[in-house]
Write a protein that holds these residues in place. Structure first.
Motif, PDB file in Angstrom:
ATOM      1  N   UNK A 215       0.846  -1.201   0.000  1.00 11.71           N
ATOM      2  CA  UNK A 215       0.000   0.000   0.000  1.00 11.71           C
ATOM      3  C   UNK A 215       0.885   1.255   0.000  1.00 11.71           C
ATOM      4  N   UNK A 216       0.808   2.020  -1.062  1.00 11.87           N
ATOM      5  CA  UNK A 216       1.524   3.291  -1.108  1.00 11.87           C
ATOM      6  C   UNK A 216       0.722   4.353  -0.377  1.00 11.87           C
ATOM      7  N   UNK A 217       1.375   5.065   0.520  1.00 12.93           N
ATOM      8  CA  UNK A 217       0.662   5.988   1.404  1.00 12.93           C
ATOM      9  C   UNK A 217       1.270   7.384   1.345  1.00 12.93           C
ATOM     10  N   UNK A 218       0.448   8.429   1.203  1.00 11.47           N
ATOM     11  CA  UNK A 218       0.977   9.792   1.087  1.00 11.47           C
ATOM     12  C   UNK A 218       1.295  10.414   2.441  1.00 11.47           C
ATOM     13  N   UNK A 219       2.263  11.333   2.436  1.00 13.59           N
ATOM     14  CA  UNK A 219       2.583  12.139   3.606  1.00 13.59           C
ATOM     15  C   UNK A 219       3.119  13.479   3.133  1.00 13.59           C
ATOM     16  N   UNK A 220       2.743  14.538   3.810  1.00  8.02           N
ATOM     17  CA  UNK A 220       3.206  15.876   3.437  1.00  8.02           C
ATOM     18  C   UNK A 220       3.280  16.772   4.653  1.00  8.02           C
ATOM     19  N   UNK A 221       4.048  17.846   4.528  1.00  8.77           N
ATOM     20  CA  UNK A 221       4.185  18.721   5.686  1.00  8.77           C
ATOM     21  C   UNK A 221       4.875  20.034   5.389  1.00  8.77           C
ATOM     22  N   UNK A 222       4.959  20.852   6.427  1.00  3.30           N
ATOM     23  CA  UNK A 222       5.573  22.172   6.373  1.00  3.30           C
ATOM     24  C   UNK A 222       6.782  22.196   7.295  1.00  3.30           C
ATOM     25  N   UNK A 223       7.877  22.774   6.811  1.00  6.25           N
ATOM     26  CA  UNK A 223       9.148  22.765   7.538  1.00  6.25           C
ATOM     27  C   UNK A 223       9.650  24.189   7.722  1.00  6.25           C
ATOM     28  N   UNK A 224      10.169  24.490   8.912  1.00  2.54           N
ATOM     29  CA  UNK A 224      10.796  25.772   9.219  1.00  2.54           C
ATOM     30  C   UNK A 224      12.200  25.494   9.736  1.00  2.54           C
ATOM     31  N   UNK A 225      13.190  26.232   9.212  1.00  2.00           N
ATOM     32  CA  UNK A 225      14.583  25.988   9.591  1.00  2.00           C
ATOM     33  C   UNK A 225      15.261  27.276  10.014  1.00  2.00           C
ATOM     34  N   UNK A 226      16.004  27.216  11.104  1.00  2.00           N
ATOM     35  CA  UNK A 226      16.857  28.304  11.577  1.00  2.00           C
ATOM     36  C   UNK A 226      18.292  27.846  11.459  1.00  2.00           C
ATOM     37  N   UNK A 227      19.073  28.513  10.596  1.00  2.00           N
ATOM     38  CA  UNK A 227      20.487  28.185  10.415  1.00  2.00           C
ATOM     39  C   UNK A 227      21.314  29.002  11.395  1.00  2.00           C
ATOM     40  N   UNK A 228      21.960  28.366  12.346  1.00  3.53           N
ATOM     41  CA  UNK A 228      22.725  29.053  13.390  1.00  3.53           C
ATOM     42  C   UNK A 228      24.074  29.518  12.852  1.00  3.53           C
ATOM     43  N   UNK A 229      24.740  28.667  12.103  1.00  2.00           N
ATOM     44  CA  UNK A 229      26.020  28.981  11.468  1.00  2.00           C
ATOM     45  C   UNK A 229      26.168  28.048  10.271  1.00  2.00           C
TER      46      UNK A 229
END
Length: 451
Positions: A88-102
């Motif tokens: 069974x192929x199953x979908x997944x999706x989302x939103x990502x936030x990234x803070x680059x420190x260095x």
């Protein structure tokens, strides 16, 4: 008599030696006391220059980005995505936030939603499940004579709501460094992560798709540990693309709607996504693409210059460059400084096909530009890059944009406020030039224009 003279001479020599030794000892003592202070002062001065250089350099890079990801996921438990009779192929999706420190590390937070269909594996296909979601050793309820169905006759739809917090490690920069002379096209990011998960499983019959479980089974929050690895591709100053894969081991053994014998609670996923770097109009790119600290270019420490206003009108004339003069005078009525700049600011040239700024060769021109902008702190500027008449238009547009950005980066490193730079643009070929001039160093330039 001669012996007495020799004794006096020896005493004199001894006295002189002792006197000189005292001076030497005093000198050694002074050096011993002052040398650590001198070394410390030099180290502090060097450290101050290094820190200031890095501050100015990294100021030119943004830290935040947001991304959207989508792909497929798989689950393993008593029921699995790779079941006995079907995958069974199953979908997944989302939103990502990234803070680059260095340039080495960052932090990411991601929320995802998925829906998985899973069923029995080869190991438990013949086992029985009662409607309460528990494994049964027999095919019938001894009290009610209700017949139970086999695992292989059932499937579960599982809604997954997942949150992830990760430590992003830039493997390229950690193991190979980054000189920053060219923006890296591909970065590999390893993210050890902590997960929060909420599963909503419902068990159905395969025969008629009717609900088999008689209640909402095992709806609960759970946590997990795992991580993901991503390949991030730089597409432009604003946009990156990425592909990534991840896995998480959870601590909810009933996530699939079955309270069975399996200790597995594993979720794996692969996704592709687009990342938007919040660079604004002034940042060169995201900090992930900046030079690592070892390779940050040192900048000259420039002292701040204070202009003292006067009640009496005065005129100061100063030659900055061969063709540039700055006239500054104070208006007696308003006590506000008025500025008039006559002539053309010097430009800097580049080698054909390159956007590397030669700071040594064009030191005089660069110092002149900085000097003018420092002494005229209210003016705003545009920066344009140009190319000679070789190469295609698409290549020249990208190349001249890089030349303009390189000059902008240098000015910001020298302390010019980035907010004063209103426009940074690559113009491509300079069509105003013709003949030999169209292929000259002048054609391959970046220039500052005062608004």
């Amino acid at each position: 008599m001669k012996k007495l003279f020799i004794n006096k001479e020896q005493k004199y020599i001894t006295h002189q030696i002792k006197y000189k030794m005292k001076k030497i000892n005093l000198f050694v003592l002074i050096v011993a006391v002052l040398l650590p202070s001198i070394v410390s002062a030099q180290k502090n001065e060097d450290s101050e220059q290094i820190n200031e250089s890095r501050r100015r350099y990294y100021y030119n890079y943004s830290r935040w980005s947001i991304g959207v990801n989508g792909g497929a996921s798989a689950l393993w438990g008593d029921f699995s995505t790779f079941s006995e009779d079907k995958t069974y192929l199953s979908p997944i999706g989302g939103l990502q936030v990234t803070l680059q420190v260095n340039p080495y590390i960052g932090f990411s937070a991601e929320g995802s939603i998925g829906k998985n269909r899973i069923s029995a594996t080869g190991d438990n296909a013949a086992e029985y499940l009662n409607p309460n979601g528990y494994h049964s050793p027999t095919a019938t309820d001894a009290n009610t004579n209700t017949n139970f169905l086999k695992y292989n006759d059932l499937y579960a739809d599982v809604e997954v709501y997942q949150g992830r917090v990760g430590l992003d490690l830039n493997l390229n920069n950690i193991f190979a460094g980054n000189k920053g002379d060219k923006l890296r096209k591909v970065s590999v990011i390893l993210s050890p992560s902590y997960y929060l998960q909420y599963y909503r499983p419902t068990v159905y019959k395969k025969s008629d798709n009717a609900r088999y479980s008689n209640r909402d089974l095992h709806y609960e929050n759970t946590s997990g540990v795992g991580g993901e690895i991503a390949a991030r591709f730089r597409a432009s100053r604003i946009v990156d693309f990425q592909v990534k894969g991840g896995g998480v081991y959870g601590f909810n053994k009933k996530f699939d709607g079955v309270a069975g014998a399996s200790d597995n609670n594993i979720m794996a996923y692969v996704q592709a996504g687009i990342i938007f770097k919040l660079n604004g109009k002034t940042k060169r790119d995201n900090l992930i693409y900046a030079a690592t600290p070892k390779y940050v270019p040192m900048v000259e420490m420039v002292e701040a210059k204070r202009v003292v206003e006067s009640k009496e009108p005065k005129v100061i004339e100063r030659v900055i460059h061969d063709t540039v003069y700055v006239d500054r005078y104070v208006d007696k009525r308003t006590d506000k400084e008025a500025i008039k700049i006559i002539g053309i600011l010097p430009y800097v040239s580049f080698e054909r096909g390159k956007s590397v700024l030669d700071r040594i060769k064009y030191k005089q021109e660069l110092d002149a530009i900085v000097d003018i902008l420092e002494n005229n702190s209210t003016v705003t500027i545009d920066i344009y890059g140009w190319a000679d008449h070789t190469g295609s238009e698409s290549i020249n547009i990208e190349l001249t944009a890089e030349r303009a950005k390189v000059l902008r980066d240098y000015l910001v490193e020298r302390g010019i406020d980035a907010n004063r730079i209103k426009q940074v643009e690559g113009k491509g070929k300079d069509t105003h030039l013709s003949g030999d001039a169209a292929y000259s160093a002048k054609a391959r330039r970046a220039e500052v224009i005062i608004d």
